[in-house]
Scaffold this motif. Structure first.
Motif, PDB file in Angstrom:
ATOM      1  N   GLN A   1     -16.897   8.859   4.622  1.00 45.17           N
ATOM      2  CA  GLN A   1     -18.334   9.116   4.762  1.00 45.17           C
ATOM      3  C   GLN A   1     -18.866   9.814   3.510  1.00 45.17           C
ATOM      4  N   GLY A   2     -18.951   9.075   2.429  1.00 44.27           N
ATOM      5  CA  GLY A   2     -19.371   9.673   1.165  1.00 44.27           C
ATOM      6  C   GLY A   2     -20.770  10.234   1.169  1.00 44.27           C
ATOM      7  N   TYR A   3     -21.587   9.785   2.096  1.00 39.50           N
ATOM      8  CA  TYR A   3     -22.952  10.311   2.168  1.00 39.50           C
ATOM      9  C   TYR A   3     -22.989  11.771   2.593  1.00 39.50           C
ATOM     10  N   LEU A   4     -21.865  12.297   3.096  1.00 44.01           N
ATOM     11  CA  LEU A   4     -21.783  13.717   3.451  1.00 44.01           C
ATOM     12  C   LEU A   4     -21.535  14.598   2.229  1.00 44.01           C
ATOM     13  N   ASP A   5     -21.147  13.993   1.114  1.00 40.99           N
ATOM     14  CA  ASP A   5     -20.685  14.732  -0.052  1.00 40.99           C
ATOM     15  C   ASP A   5     -21.832  15.433  -0.778  1.00 40.99           C
ATOM     16  N   ALA A   6     -21.455  16.225  -1.773  1.00 36.69           N
ATOM     17  CA  ALA A   6     -22.438  16.945  -2.584  1.00 36.69           C
ATOM     18  C   ALA A   6     -23.301  15.973  -3.373  1.00 36.69           C
ATOM     19  N   ALA A   7     -24.510  16.427  -3.690  1.00 38.79           N
ATOM     20  CA  ALA A   7     -25.405  15.644  -4.546  1.00 38.79           C
ATOM     21  C   ALA A   7     -24.774  15.527  -5.940  1.00 38.79           C
ATOM     22  N   PRO A   8     -25.051  14.441  -6.645  1.00 36.75           N
ATOM     23  CA  PRO A   8     -26.015  13.383  -6.319  1.00 36.75           C
ATOM     24  C   PRO A   8     -25.433  12.224  -5.518  1.00 36.75           C
ATOM     25  N   ALA A   9     -24.119  12.219  -5.245  1.00 37.95           N
ATOM     26  CA  ALA A   9     -23.539  11.089  -4.506  1.00 37.95           C
ATOM     27  C   ALA A   9     -24.022  11.079  -3.063  1.00 37.95           C
ATOM     28  N   GLY A  10     -24.055  12.279  -2.452  1.00 32.39           N
ATOM     29  CA  GLY A  10     -24.452  12.391  -1.057  1.00 32.39           C
ATOM     30  C   GLY A  10     -25.561  13.410  -0.879  1.00 32.39           C
ATOM     31  N   ILE A  11     -25.703  13.892   0.352  1.00 30.96           N
ATOM     32  CA  ILE A  11     -26.817  14.799   0.686  1.00 30.96           C
ATOM     33  C   ILE A  11     -26.369  16.251   0.830  1.00 30.96           C
ATOM     34  N   ASP A  12     -25.104  16.527   0.556  1.00 33.04           N
ATOM     35  CA  ASP A  12     -24.526  17.873   0.636  1.00 33.04           C
ATOM     36  C   ASP A  12     -24.523  18.423   2.062  1.00 33.04           C
ATOM     37  N   ALA A  13     -24.194  17.534   3.008  1.00 39.80           N
ATOM     38  CA  ALA A  13     -24.065  17.985   4.391  1.00 39.80           C
ATOM     39  C   ALA A  13     -22.900  18.954   4.555  1.00 39.80           C
ATOM     40  N   ARG A  14     -21.827  18.734   3.811  1.00 41.14           N
ATOM     41  CA  ARG A  14     -20.668  19.616   3.955  1.00 41.14           C
ATOM     42  C   ARG A  14     -21.032  21.049   3.565  1.00 41.14           C
ATOM     43  N   TRP A  15     -21.908  21.205   2.560  1.00 36.37           N
ATOM     44  CA  TRP A  15     -22.383  22.549   2.231  1.00 36.37           C
ATOM     45  C   TRP A  15     -23.225  23.100   3.375  1.00 36.37           C
ATOM     46  N   ALA A  16     -24.100  22.276   3.923  1.00 34.43           N
ATOM     47  CA  ALA A  16     -24.972  22.735   5.014  1.00 34.43           C
ATOM     48  C   ALA A  16     -24.148  23.272   6.175  1.00 34.43           C
ATOM     49  N   TRP A  17     -22.998  22.655   6.440  1.00 30.65           N
ATOM     50  CA  TRP A  17     -22.172  23.096   7.567  1.00 30.65           C
ATOM     51  C   TRP A  17     -21.643  24.514   7.387  1.00 30.65           C
ATOM     52  N   THR A  18     -21.653  25.031   6.173  1.00 27.24           N
ATOM     53  CA  THR A  18     -21.176  26.401   5.936  1.00 27.24           C
ATOM     54  C   THR A  18     -22.262  27.440   6.192  1.00 27.24           C
TER      55      THR A  18
END
Length: 466
Positions: free
Chosen positions: A132-149
Motif C-alpha cells: 500500500q504505497g499510498y500510505l507512505d511519506a510524501a511525495p510518493a504517498g499521503i504520509d498516513a503512517r506519520w498521521a498514525w503516530t
C-alpha cells in the motif's frame, strides 16, 4: 454495472425561507404535477418531508432560501419511456424542469480487468500493508503512517458515508468501525459489491496483522445505496445522518453531453454527477450543514472547463448554471482526479508519479488527486482469491474510484488530529487546505500539469508539521 436512469421533476418555487406561503405553493404545484403523471407513477420529495426541512437548515446559509429544496422530486414507478414522460411534464405550468439522468456507474478505470484468483486462500491472509504505497511519506504517498503516530491520526471520531451500489461488510478486514448500509437497497451485482468493498478497505480497513490497513482505520464507515432512492436522495439521506466535519464520499459518475449521455464501455465523456440540478442541490444541502463532500471527478478524459458544460439542457430549470465554473455556482464539494502512482509500483509504469492519467477528467474545478492505478485494498480477488469473497484482496483497484478514497482517508486523518479546532471541520477550509498543500501534480507526455487534477494530499503538511 449501472444504476437505473432517473426521472427528476423540479417545480416552480421562490428562493425564500420555508413558511406557510412556500408550503402552500409547493403543495399546489406538487398536486398539479402528480395529477399529470401516468398511472402507477408517484412523486417522491428528494429532500424529505417538508415539515423537517426548516430544522435541518436552521442556522445554515441556506435557511433564507430553504424553500427551493421543496421543489425537487424523483418520479417513481415509471419503468419505460422516461424521456417521453419528461417531455410531457415540461408542458405543465407547475414544472420548472423535468429531465432524465442517465444511469450512474462506479468510476473504476475503463476496461479494468481484475480477475479473481482461483487459488484457495491460505489459512491466514498475509500482511499486504507493504504493498500500500499510498500510505507512505510524501511525495510518493499521503504520509498516513506519520498521521498514525499522532493523537487522533487514525481518523478517530470521524464518520464517513460512502454512496454507491453495494458492499461486503462481512469481509475479514472490515470487521471494526463499520455501521453497514443505512439507506437504499444494495445491488446484487458483484461488480458493485467488489467496488464498494475496495473503497471501504482503502478508508477504514482494520488494524491487524493480516491483509491491508485503511488510511483512517478508526474512522467509522457506513453506506447508502443509490438503488431505490437515486443519487440525490442518497446524498440527502447521508447528510441527515452526519454532523459537521463528517464526510460523504460520492463514488459515481455518469455519461455527459459530450457523447449524448450514452453509457459506454470506454467511459469517454463521463463527468461528475454534480452537473445535474438535483445532485447539485443535494451536495449544496450537505455542505451547508457542514458535511464535507468528496466526489469522484469521473473517468471521461474531459476538460471540465470546456464551454460545452455551460449550455443548459432543455429539461434543466432556467435557474441552473454550470457548477464546474465554481464561484457562485460552486457545489462546495471536493472534486478528485486520478494521478499516476510512482513508476515501478507493482512492477508497472503509468507515467511520472502524480501526472494525470489519461482517463481522468481535469480542469480548474478539480481540487486534489489520488492514485488512480495499482491500489491495494479489499475486494476483487486478484491478489488473494478463492471461493469466499470475505478473503478477497486486490492490487489493481483504479480510476477516480480509487483516487477519491485516498483523499477521504487523508481528510479523516487530518480531521482526527485537528478535532479540537472547529475551523478545520469547515468544508470550505478543508478544500482550501487540499489546494494549498500536498505534493504537486507533474507533467506527462501529452498530459501537462496545466490539465489540472490538483496535488496529492500530504497529511503532515495539512497539519502544519515538518
Amino acid at each position: 454495472m449501472r444504476s437505473p436512469a432517473e426521472l427528476i421533476v423540479v417545480t416552480h418555487g421562490a428562493e425564500r425561507p420555508i413558511g406557510p406561503i412556500a408550503l402552500r405553493e409547493n403543495d399546489a404545484g406538487r398536486s398539479q404535477v402528480a395529477a399529470a403523471l401516468p398511472g402507477g407513477a408517484r412523486l417522491s420529495p428528494i429532500f424529505g418531508p417538508a415539515d423537517r426541512l426548516p430544522g435541518r437548515l436552521r442556522g445554515t446559509d441556506q435557511e433564507p432560501v430553504g424553500a427551493q429544496y421543496l421543489n425537487y422530486f424523483a418520479v417513481l414507478g415509471v419503468a419505460e419511456d422516461l424521456e417521453a414522460v419528461a417531455e410531457q411534464l415540461r408542458e405543465n405550468d407547475a414544472v420548472a424542469g423535468a429531465y432524465v439522468k442517465p444511469s450512474a456507474e462506479p468510476p473504476i478505470a475503463p476496461l479494468s480487468t481484475a480477475v479473481p484468483s482461483a487459488a484457495a486462500a491460505p489459512p491466514v491472509t498475509p500482511d499486504f500493508q507493504a504493498r500500500q504505497g499510498y500510505l507512505d511519506a510524501a511525495p510518493a504517498g499521503i504520509d498516513a503512517r506519520w498521521a498514525w503516530t499522532r493523537p487522533g491520526g487514525r481518523g478517530a471520531g470521524v464518520r464517513v458515508i460512502d454512496i454507491e451500489g453495494a458492499w461486503r461488510f462481512t469481509h475479514e478486514d472490515l470487521a471494526q468501525n463499520q455501521g453497514g448500509v443505512i439507506g437504499g437497497e444494495p445491488s446484487t451485482d458483484d461488480g458493485w459489491r467488489n467496488h464498494g468493498t475496495a473503497v471501504a478497505g482503502e478508508i477504514s480497513g482494520d488494524v491487524n496483522t493480516f491483509g491491508i490497513t485503511g488510511i483512517a482505520p478508526e474512522a467509522t464507515i457506513r453506506a447508502v445505496s443509490v438503488f431505490g432512492p437515486g443519487s440525490a436522495t442518497a446524498i440527502r439521506t447521508a447528510a441527515d445522518a452526519l454532523s459537521p466535519g463528517d464526510i460523504i464520499l460520492i463514488e459515481l459518475h455518469r455519461p455527459g453531453p459530450r457523447r449524448n449521455y450514452q453509457n459506454r464501455a470506454d467511459q469517454l465523456g463521463y463527468i461528475a454527477i454534480e452537473w445535474w440540478p438535483d445532485d447539485l442541490a443535494a451536495i449544496r444541502y450537505a455542505t451547508a450543514r457542514g458535511v464535507i463532500v468528496v466526489q469522484a471527478a469521473g473517468n471521461g478524459g474531459e476538460d471540465l472547463d470546456a464551454a460545452l458544460y455551460d449550455t443548459r439542457p432543455s429539461g434543466f430549470p432556467e435557474s441552473w448554471r454550470n457548477p464546474f465554473r465554481g464561484g457562485a455556482e460552486d457545489s462546495g464539494a471536493v472534486l478528485v482526479g486520478a494521478g499516476a502512482p510512482p513508476p515501478g509500483t507493482h512492477g508497472s509504469d503509468h507515467g511520472p508519479a502524480r501526472s494525470r492519467l489519461a482517463f481522468s477528467n481535469y480542469g480548474s474545478r478539480i481540487d486534489a488527486q489520488g492514485w488512480g492505478r495499482e491500489v491495494t485494498t479489499t475486494g476483487y480477488g486478484d491478489l488473494q482469491g478463492g471461493t469466499d469473497e470475505d478473503y478477497w484482496y486486490t492490487d489493481e483497484f483504479s480510476g477516480t474510484s480509487s483516487a477519491s478514497p485516498i483523499v477521504v482517508g487523508a481528510l479523516a486523518c487530518y480531521l482526527g488530529i485537528t478535532s479540537t479546532t472547529f475551523e478545520t471541520r469547515n468544508p470550505a477550509h478543508v478544500r482550501q487546505m487540499l489546494r494549498a498543500t500536498g505534493s504537486p501534480q507533474t507533467d506527462a507526455v501529452g498530459r501537462p500539469a496545466t490539465q489540472r487534477i490538483g496535488n496529492l494530499p500530504d497529511v503532515r503538511a495539512m497539519v502544519g508539521e515538518q
